[in-house]
Scaffold this active site. Structure first.
Site, PDB file in Angstrom:
ATOM      1  N   HIS A 171       9.257  70.095  34.500  1.00  0.00           N
ATOM      2  CA  HIS A 171      10.005  69.344  35.499  1.00  0.00           C
ATOM      3  C   HIS A 171      11.435  69.878  35.617  1.00  0.00           C
ATOM      4  O   HIS A 171      12.388  69.139  35.843  1.00  0.00           O
ATOM      5  CB  HIS A 171      10.023  67.859  35.128  1.00  0.00           C
ATOM      6  CG  HIS A 171       9.874  66.924  36.297  1.00  0.00           C
ATOM      7  ND1 HIS A 171       8.692  66.310  36.632  1.00  0.00           N
ATOM      8  CD2 HIS A 171      10.763  66.484  37.221  1.00  0.00           C
ATOM      9  CE1 HIS A 171       8.862  65.542  37.690  1.00  0.00           C
ATOM     10  NE2 HIS A 171      10.117  65.633  38.077  1.00  0.00           N
ATOM     11  N   ARG A 191      14.663  82.292  39.298  1.00  0.00           N
ATOM     12  CA  ARG A 191      15.847  82.424  40.156  1.00  0.00           C
ATOM     13  C   ARG A 191      15.929  83.759  40.895  1.00  0.00           C
ATOM     14  O   ARG A 191      16.917  84.022  41.572  1.00  0.00           O
ATOM     15  CB  ARG A 191      17.132  82.261  39.315  1.00  0.00           C
ATOM     16  CG  ARG A 191      17.307  80.886  38.674  1.00  0.00           C
ATOM     17  CD  ARG A 191      17.538  79.800  39.720  1.00  0.00           C
ATOM     18  NE  ARG A 191      17.674  78.476  39.124  1.00  0.00           N
ATOM     19  CZ  ARG A 191      16.675  77.615  38.939  1.00  0.00           C
ATOM     20  NH1 ARG A 191      15.434  77.921  39.295  1.00  0.00           N
ATOM     21  NH2 ARG A 191      16.898  76.429  38.402  1.00  0.00           N
ATOM     22  N   GLY A 244      12.225  74.933  42.562  1.00  0.00           N
ATOM     23  CA  GLY A 244      12.796  73.681  43.042  1.00  0.00           C
ATOM     24  C   GLY A 244      14.233  73.858  43.478  1.00  0.00           C
ATOM     25  O   GLY A 244      14.551  74.031  44.664  1.00  0.00           O
ATOM     26  N   SER A 290       6.667  65.515  48.318  1.00  0.00           N
ATOM     27  CA  SER A 290       6.698  64.629  47.153  1.00  0.00           C
ATOM     28  C   SER A 290       6.414  63.176  47.539  1.00  0.00           C
ATOM     29  O   SER A 290       6.733  62.747  48.653  1.00  0.00           O
ATOM     30  CB  SER A 290       8.091  64.747  46.524  1.00  0.00           C
ATOM     31  OG  SER A 290       8.443  63.597  45.814  1.00  0.00           O
ATOM     32  N   ARG A 311      14.047  68.190  33.433  1.00  0.00           N
ATOM     33  CA  ARG A 311      14.558  66.880  33.836  1.00  0.00           C
ATOM     34  C   ARG A 311      13.901  65.709  33.111  1.00  0.00           C
ATOM     35  O   ARG A 311      14.263  64.563  33.329  1.00  0.00           O
ATOM     36  CB  ARG A 311      14.391  66.700  35.350  1.00  0.00           C
ATOM     37  CG  ARG A 311      15.310  67.622  36.135  1.00  0.00           C
ATOM     38  CD  ARG A 311      14.929  67.698  37.588  1.00  0.00           C
ATOM     39  NE  ARG A 311      15.302  66.553  38.399  1.00  0.00           N
ATOM     40  CZ  ARG A 311      16.501  66.345  38.924  1.00  0.00           C
ATOM     41  NH1 ARG A 311      17.473  67.212  38.701  1.00  0.00           N
ATOM     42  NH2 ARG A 311      16.743  65.291  39.677  1.00  0.00           N
ATOM     43  N   GLY A 360      13.249  77.394  36.201  1.00  0.00           N
ATOM     44  CA  GLY A 360      14.192  78.469  35.894  1.00  0.00           C
ATOM     45  C   GLY A 360      13.979  79.765  36.645  1.00  0.00           C
ATOM     46  O   GLY A 360      14.674  80.743  36.388  1.00  0.00           O
ATOM     47  N   LYS A 390       0.160  69.021  37.496  1.00  0.00           N
ATOM     48  CA  LYS A 390       1.494  69.604  37.275  1.00  0.00           C
ATOM     49  C   LYS A 390       2.212  68.908  36.131  1.00  0.00           C
ATOM     50  O   LYS A 390       2.291  67.669  36.115  1.00  0.00           O
ATOM     51  CB  LYS A 390       2.327  69.461  38.557  1.00  0.00           C
ATOM     52  CG  LYS A 390       3.795  69.870  38.425  1.00  0.00           C
ATOM     53  CD  LYS A 390       4.492  69.866  39.773  1.00  0.00           C
ATOM     54  CE  LYS A 390       5.940  70.262  39.695  1.00  0.00           C
ATOM     55  NZ  LYS A 390       6.833  69.175  39.274  1.00  0.00           N
ATOM     56  N   ARG A 401      18.966  61.245  32.656  1.00  0.00           N
ATOM     57  CA  ARG A 401      19.860  62.330  33.103  1.00  0.00           C
ATOM     58  C   ARG A 401      21.308  61.867  33.009  1.00  0.00           C
ATOM     59  O   ARG A 401      21.740  60.986  33.744  1.00  0.00           O
ATOM     60  CB  ARG A 401      19.497  62.746  34.528  1.00  0.00           C
ATOM     61  CG  ARG A 401      18.069  63.223  34.554  1.00  0.00           C
ATOM     62  CD  ARG A 401      17.563  63.728  35.857  1.00  0.00           C
ATOM     63  NE  ARG A 401      16.105  63.756  35.754  1.00  0.00           N
ATOM     64  CZ  ARG A 401      15.259  63.193  36.623  1.00  0.00           C
ATOM     65  NH1 ARG A 401      15.718  62.616  37.715  1.00  0.00           N
ATOM     66  NH2 ARG A 401      13.963  63.237  36.422  1.00  0.00           N
TER      67      ARG A 401
END
Ligand SMILES: Cc1cc2nc3c(=O)[nH]c(=O)nc-3n(C[C@H](O)[C@H](O)[C@H](O)COP(=O)(O)O)c2cc1C
Length: 394
Positions: A278, A313, A332, A109, A281, A311, A254, A167
């Protein structure tokens, strides 16, 4: 003693116990009421897959995936994460090395806590560079030149941060850089000694790519302000086209959720689009990525590569993403939980777990390869099952 790894959620619980609250909330949290974060998960939970029986899936199944002109050992990789060193010291490098060892991509990043040059060395054939287009064009140009010099062949331009996300957990924790040593903060550190000792040993996290541009005013405070200026609202289609022209390697855009935006990115010369909100976020009310994916698949030219994140997982979630139209998946938070919970082994254990889950799900689907899974997806999307099953109804 290594603990057997059963699920990503176990890693999340372990990370929650091990990290100071402000650090856990920074990685775990999302924008606004966090409905967007939950929506990403709910889409995966609601989506169903139709298993197929009586297919010989004995022996070796292959998780090899083709993306952007090369083969990867698996169809998932590590999404770009800013300030990862806050979650665990040395996180960026640990993830880069783990991805390289697993034969999966790792995205370094712009606001990483290790330099893009060092991360490319840590993952010499796996690392991509992710660019935020900040206010200064000079810095953008220099970052692109540095990425090319360091040997990066793939650039991700993230386009969904016109402003930093709002946030609430970070705001409540008064999370800011440099870290402020209030009594509550000190108590948070004292009660999480493993993190505090590792952080004391490594020093505070730094915006390693950006600090050189802060010049004379590179005190920690001004660096934080400076970093905030590294995402900006000035990125538009014209600028994206200029970046496309300047960058000779592969380009992934992205952060798109609208079919028309994805189609335009393809026509402006992007090599791939990452369907992403994201991880919830940025815009709390953004749709779940899994939900918008089938319409985006229809809007882009045949065979145009689509990545998806948000999401994911489990191995079964990866199958759902592929069946719904993705060619590739990024994750992420799961990798952040893994390293925060268990250090270096956490990352490699997670790669292993996801691959095993993926193989199990492929066998249930009666698919020996990912290509078969993708074909199954395009068949299913044209049936009524596709509408009610792999496409969620939320
Ligand atoms: C702590 C954190 C930092 C992030 N930093 C970046 C970043 O620097 N650049 C970027 O493009 N996306 C960033 N993202 C978004 C991720 O790349 C990815 O889109 C998201 O995490 C996917 O959702 P998941 O966490 O549910 O897998 C970040 C996400 C988290 C959780």
């Amino acid at each position: 003693m290594t603990r057997h790894l059963i699920s990503v959620d176990d890693l999340r619980q372990e990370a929650r116990r091990r990290l100071p609250r402000f650090a856990f909330d920074f990685i775990d949290g999302a924008a606004g009421s966090e409905a967007g974060l939950r929506r990403n998960r709910a889409a995966f939970e609601d989506a169903v897959l139709r298993p197929r029986a009586l297919v010989d899936v004995d022996g070796d199944l292959s998780t090899t995936a083709e993306l952007l002109g090369r083969e990867w050992a698996m169809p998932f990789g590590v999404a770009p994460i800013g300030l990862a060193g806050l979650a665990w010291p040395g996180m960026d490098r640990i993830l880069a090395e783990a991805a390289q060892a697993a034969g999966a991509p790792y995205a370094a990043s712009t606001p990483a806590t290790a330099t893009l040059e060092s991360l490319r060395r840590a993952a010499p054939t796996s690392a991509w560079f992710q660019l935020y287009v900040g206010r200064s064009q000079e810095i953008v140009d220099d970052l692109l030149a540095r990425a090319a010099d360091a040997g990066y062949d793939t650039l991700i331009v993230t386009v969904d941060v016109p402003r930093p996300g709002r946030r609430r957990r970070d705001l409540r924790n008064r999370f800011a850089l440099p870290l402020r040593y209030t009594p509550a903060f000190v108590w948070d550190l004292v009660t999480h000694p493993a993190w505090s000792m590792a952080a004391a040993h490594n020093g505070p996290p730094r915006f390693a790519n950006l600090e050189r541009y802060a010049g004379a005013s590179s005190s920690a405070a001004s660096l934080a302000e400076f970093q905030a200026a590294q995402s900006s609202g000035r990125l538009d289609w014209r600028l994206l086209t200029e970046i496309r022209r300047a960058w000779k390697g592969k380009l992934i855009v992205k952060g798109l959720l609208a079919p028309s935006d994805a189609a335009r990115a393809a026509s402006e010369g992007a090599d791939a689009v990452a369907v992403s909100n994201h991880g919830g976020r940025q815009l709390d009310s953004a749709p779940a990525t899994l939900q918008v994916l089938p319409a985006i698949r229809q809007a882009v030219p045949d065979g145009f590569p689509l990545l998806l994140d948000g999401g994911v997982r489990s191995g079964e979630d990866i199958v759902k993403a592929l069946v719904a139209g993705a060619d590739y998946v990024l994750m992420g938070r799961p990798f952040l939980y893994a390293v925060a919970a268990r250090g270096r082994t956490g990352a490699s254990d997670l790669f292993h777990l996801l691959r095993m889950e993926l193989l199990d799900a492929m066998a249930q689907m009666g698919c020996r390869t990912l290509q078969e899974l993708t074909m199954r997806g395009s068949e299913e999307r044209h049936t009524s099952f596709g509408e009610q099953g792999i496409m969620t109804k939320r």
